[in-house]
Design an enzyme around this catalytic site. Structure first.
Site, PDB file in Angstrom:
ATOM      1  N   HIS A 316       0.847  -1.081  -0.330  1.00 18.28           N
ATOM      2  CA  HIS A 316      -0.187  -0.397  -0.130  1.00 18.28           C
ATOM      3  C   HIS A 316       0.699   0.898   0.072  1.00 18.28           C
ATOM      4  O   HIS A 316       1.790   1.377   0.543  1.00 18.28           O
ATOM      5  CB  HIS A 316      -1.102   0.009   0.831  1.00 18.28           C
ATOM      6  CG  HIS A 316      -1.820   0.965   1.264  1.00 18.28           C
ATOM      7  ND1 HIS A 316      -2.230   2.241   1.422  1.00 18.28           N
ATOM      8  CD2 HIS A 316      -3.224   0.521   0.217  1.00 18.28           C
ATOM      9  CE1 HIS A 316      -3.096   3.056   1.428  1.00 18.28           C
ATOM     10  NE2 HIS A 316      -4.261   1.813   0.916  1.00 18.28           N
ATOM     11  N   ASP A 373      -7.895  -5.292  -0.101  1.00 15.72           N
ATOM     12  CA  ASP A 373      -8.734  -6.166  -1.515  1.00 15.72           C
ATOM     13  C   ASP A 373      -8.112  -7.518  -1.206  1.00 15.72           C
ATOM     14  O   ASP A 373      -8.637  -8.009  -2.009  1.00 15.72           O
ATOM     15  CB  ASP A 373      -7.226  -5.314  -2.476  1.00 15.72           C
ATOM     16  CG  ASP A 373      -8.702  -3.992  -2.764  1.00 15.72           C
ATOM     17  OD1 ASP A 373      -9.475  -3.445  -2.345  1.00 15.72           O
ATOM     18  OD2 ASP A 373      -7.494  -3.104  -3.113  1.00 15.72           O
TER      19      ASP A 373
HETATM   20  N1  ACO Z   1       4.094  -7.789  -4.855  1.00 14.51           N
HETATM   21  C1  ACO Z   1       5.488  -7.722  -4.412  1.00 14.51           C
HETATM   22  N2  ACO Z   1       6.677  -7.627  -5.373  1.00 14.51           N
HETATM   23  C2  ACO Z   1       5.691  -5.389  -4.876  1.00 14.51           C
HETATM   24  C3  ACO Z   1       4.153  -5.703  -4.804  1.00 14.51           C
HETATM   25  C4  ACO Z   1       3.612  -6.765  -4.660  1.00 14.51           C
HETATM   26  N3  ACO Z   1       2.235  -6.815  -4.323  1.00 14.51           N
HETATM   27  N4  ACO Z   1       3.970  -4.099  -4.089  1.00 14.51           N
HETATM   28  C5  ACO Z   1       5.350  -3.399  -3.892  1.00 14.51           C
HETATM   29  N5  ACO Z   1       6.580  -4.602  -4.033  1.00 14.51           N
HETATM   30  C6  ACO Z   1       7.819  -4.089  -4.299  1.00 14.51           C
HETATM   31  C7  ACO Z   1       8.240  -3.501  -5.435  1.00 14.51           C
HETATM   32  O1  ACO Z   1       8.613  -3.921  -6.469  1.00 14.51           O
HETATM   33  C8  ACO Z   1       9.243  -2.340  -4.856  1.00 14.51           C
HETATM   34  O2  ACO Z   1      10.216  -3.132  -4.746  1.00 14.51           O
HETATM   35  P1  ACO Z   1      11.517  -2.515  -5.497  1.00 14.51           P
HETATM   36  O3  ACO Z   1      12.205  -1.855  -4.230  1.00 14.51           O
HETATM   37  O4  ACO Z   1      12.797  -3.667  -5.047  1.00 14.51           O
HETATM   38  O5  ACO Z   1      11.790  -2.261  -6.732  1.00 14.51           O
HETATM   39  C9  ACO Z   1       8.716  -2.346  -3.759  1.00 14.51           C
HETATM   40  O6  ACO Z   1       7.829  -2.995  -3.165  1.00 14.51           O
HETATM   41  C10 ACO Z   1       8.207  -0.730  -3.407  1.00 14.51           C
HETATM   42  O7  ACO Z   1       6.953  -0.854  -4.630  1.00 14.51           O
HETATM   43  P2  ACO Z   1       6.024   0.440  -5.302  1.00 14.51           P
HETATM   44  O8  ACO Z   1       5.897   0.011  -6.271  1.00 14.51           O
HETATM   45  O9  ACO Z   1       7.328   1.509  -5.357  1.00 14.51           O
HETATM   46  O10 ACO Z   1       5.409   0.678  -4.541  1.00 14.51           O
HETATM   47  P3  ACO Z   1       4.190   1.703  -4.622  1.00 14.51           P
HETATM   48  O11 ACO Z   1       3.856   2.537  -3.220  1.00 14.51           O
HETATM   49  O12 ACO Z   1       4.619   2.735  -4.995  1.00 14.51           O
HETATM   50  O13 ACO Z   1       2.684   1.100  -4.454  1.00 14.51           O
HETATM   51  C11 ACO Z   1       0.523  -0.467  -5.005  1.00 14.51           C
HETATM   52  C12 ACO Z   1       1.444   0.190  -4.130  1.00 14.51           C
HETATM   53  C13 ACO Z   1       0.589  -0.031  -5.627  1.00 14.51           C
HETATM   54  C14 ACO Z   1      -0.058  -0.945  -3.856  1.00 14.51           C
HETATM   55  C15 ACO Z   1       1.654  -1.654  -5.247  1.00 14.51           C
HETATM   56  O14 ACO Z   1       2.444  -2.048  -3.228  1.00 14.51           O
HETATM   57  C16 ACO Z   1       0.679  -3.096  -5.680  1.00 14.51           C
HETATM   58  O15 ACO Z   1       1.172  -2.945  -7.087  1.00 14.51           O
HETATM   59  N6  ACO Z   1       0.974  -3.781  -5.226  1.00 14.51           N
HETATM   60  C17 ACO Z   1      -0.695  -4.732  -5.530  1.00 14.51           C
HETATM   61  C18 ACO Z   1      -1.949  -4.078  -6.254  1.00 14.51           C
HETATM   62  C19 ACO Z   1      -2.984  -3.849  -5.012  1.00 14.51           C
HETATM   63  O16 ACO Z   1      -2.916  -4.846  -4.148  1.00 14.51           O
HETATM   64  N7  ACO Z   1      -3.455  -2.539  -5.182  1.00 14.51           N
HETATM   65  C20 ACO Z   1      -4.433  -2.555  -3.713  1.00 14.51           C
HETATM   66  C21 ACO Z   1      -3.934  -1.280  -3.278  1.00 14.51           C
HETATM   67  S1  ACO Z   1      -5.666  -0.606  -2.134  1.00 14.51           S
HETATM   68  C22 ACO Z   1      -6.264   0.240  -2.563  1.00 14.51           C
HETATM   69  O17 ACO Z   1      -6.221   0.382  -3.707  1.00 14.51           O
HETATM   70  C23 ACO Z   1      -7.996  -0.157  -2.236  1.00 14.51           C
END
Ligand code: ACO
Length: 427
Positions: A316, A373
């Protein structure tokens, strides 16, 4: 004495600029850089707005570090455990919980407004049967603005509230119609004798002309426990400060467009799987993983920097400790286990993923915990709600938040059109 300012120095020119630090009511602070361009001739650069506050707000407070969420000052745990979704709607719109009499009137008003104009009903026929309900929902809400075109210049509280009550009330009907259209089965009209959440479940499930309901397990009545679970899900989704879809709603509001068009834009933004669409993707992914034995391989893929695969329902932008909504739903899921037959293969896969992710260094070091979610996907599956309706259910819950934020934006005399700048790197 410490001065409440921050000084920024341009090391290229040696010029320094001083900016006020504004303090929020719950310990958060922001640097007020509104004169930065006028002072320096430069813009700040912050893709994804990770360090940018775009407004003042009194609606929702989040402390991502502590895993804290409050609507109008009241903790989400208190609302989810001791109040209904409609009480939460009243709270968001009026900044306080209703008295018994106020709740009675509010509930009646919401029941009365749930029907759709006949003209709007015909719109659904224009869409193909296999349309995703989110696309139909967004189009129908845009169409709603054509029926209520007199509300662009609201100045009175009653006008704001009437516009809000109408959209909150009609959203479940629109969502249920979108669903039934996708199946090619007759619409069920809202029933004024039913409360908000049971009415929605009835419009989804009822057999035309009869009292029995269409369920995967045959014909059964809607259980109280199902109504309570869905009502809690609506409450947990009601608002979440300046998330992507709310930012879109405020952005459209800033241009002076119709409020329902702003909500329709919010619906489109929510559809994406990085946002509200994640609940549908969680279950699609669990089905794709297929069995508990395959979980390890998919966890490996999620950790591989060269693989785009992400575990849906994990991570998140704001919560870096845990998502308090996820914690409430995890407890609810445990309560529902017996009554709703949650012990399926899908649940076993979900439990295995949760177990590994919570103890794996990759996920721990990046603060990747199950988000709301992850659990809504599982609970809605147990309620026999099809995947394509998960995000529309998020929309039903979030409508009150979007409209409350729209009203706040409109009443804020300092609000401006949303118009960020860029760093041009082209020819
Ligand atoms: N699975 C595996 N790795 C992940 C995940 C995941 N679900 N989410 C983040 N990471 C990793 C990234 O690859 C990154 O790794 P790195 O530092 O080695 O490059 C690190 O964690 C940070 O990720 P970001 O994408 O920079 O984090 P951001 O805060 O921008 O994204 C988000 C948050 C979009 C929710 C992301 O965690 C994601 O895509 N999750 C999966 C989709 C999801 O569940 N969305 C619902 C969000 S809640 C809502 O909207 C109600």
């Amino acid at each position: 004495m410490k001065k409440n300012t921050m000084t920024l120095t341009n090391n290229m020119t040696g010029d320094s600029y001083e900016y006020k630090i504004l303090e929020g009511t719950r310990g958060s602070c922001v640097v007020d850089i509104r004169t930065f361009f006028a002072d320096s001739g430069m813009f700040t650069y912050d893709p994804g707005f990770t360090a940018t506050a775009a407004c003042e707000s009194t609606v929702t407070f989040i402390d991502g570090g502590k895993g804290e969420l409050r609507y109008r000052g009241i903790a989400i745990e208190e609302l989810a455990n001791n109040h209904t979704y409609l009480e939460t709607c009243f709270l968001l719109l009026n900044s306080r919980l209703p008295s018994e009499e106020e709740l009675y009137k509010f509930d009646l008003e919401i029941r009365h407004r749930a029907f759709l104009h006949e003209g709007l009903r015909h719109l659904f026929n224009a869409f193909p049967d296999n349309a995703h309900p989110m696309a139909t929902l967004s189009a129908a809400v845009t169409a709603l603005s054509t029926f209520y075109n007199d509300h662009l210049d609201m100045t009175h509280e009653e006008e704001f509230l009437e516009m809000a009550h109408r959209i909150i009330s009609k959203m479940p009907t629109i969502a249920a119609f979108a669903y039934r259209h996708s199946l090619g089965i007759p619409f069920i009209q809202p029933d004024i004798d039913l409360g908000f959440t049971k009415n929605f479940l009835t419009m989804m499930r009822a057999y035309p002309g009869g009292k029995m309901h269409l369920c995967a397990n045959g014909h059964e009545d809607i259980k109280d426990v199902e109504v309570r679970a869905l009502d809690t899900i609506f409450t947990l989704h009601a608002d979440h400060e300046q998330n992507a879809s709310t930012t879109v709603v405020r952005g459209v509001a800033s241009t002076g467009a119709h409020p329902y068009v702003a909500i329709s834009s919010g619906i489109s933004a929510l559809w994406g799987r990085a946002h509200g669409g994640a609940n549908e993707s969680v279950i699609a992914q669990l089905e794709y993983i297929g069995s508990v034995e395959n979980v390890e391989a998919f966890i490996k893929r999620a950790k591989d920097p060269d693989d785009d695969f992400r575990l849906m329902g994990f991570g998140h932008r704001v919560y870096k400790n845990f998502d308090p909504r996820a914690k409430i739903l995890k407890n609810l899921q445990d309560e529902l286990r017996e009554e709703l037959n949650l012990d399926t293969e899908l649940m076993a896969i979900a439990r295995k993923i949760e177990e590994i992710a919570l103890s794996d260094d990759y996920f721990i070091s990046r603060n990747l915990y199950p988000n709301i979610d992850f659990y809504t996907g599982i609970i809605l599956t147990a309620l026999q709600i099809p995947k394509s309706m998960f995000t529309p259910i998020f929309v039903i819950g979030r409508t009150v938040g979007w409209i409350t934020q729209w009203i706040e934006f409109k009443k804020d005399k300092t609000s401006k059109i949303a118009r960020p700048r860029q760093l041009y790197i082209g020819e």
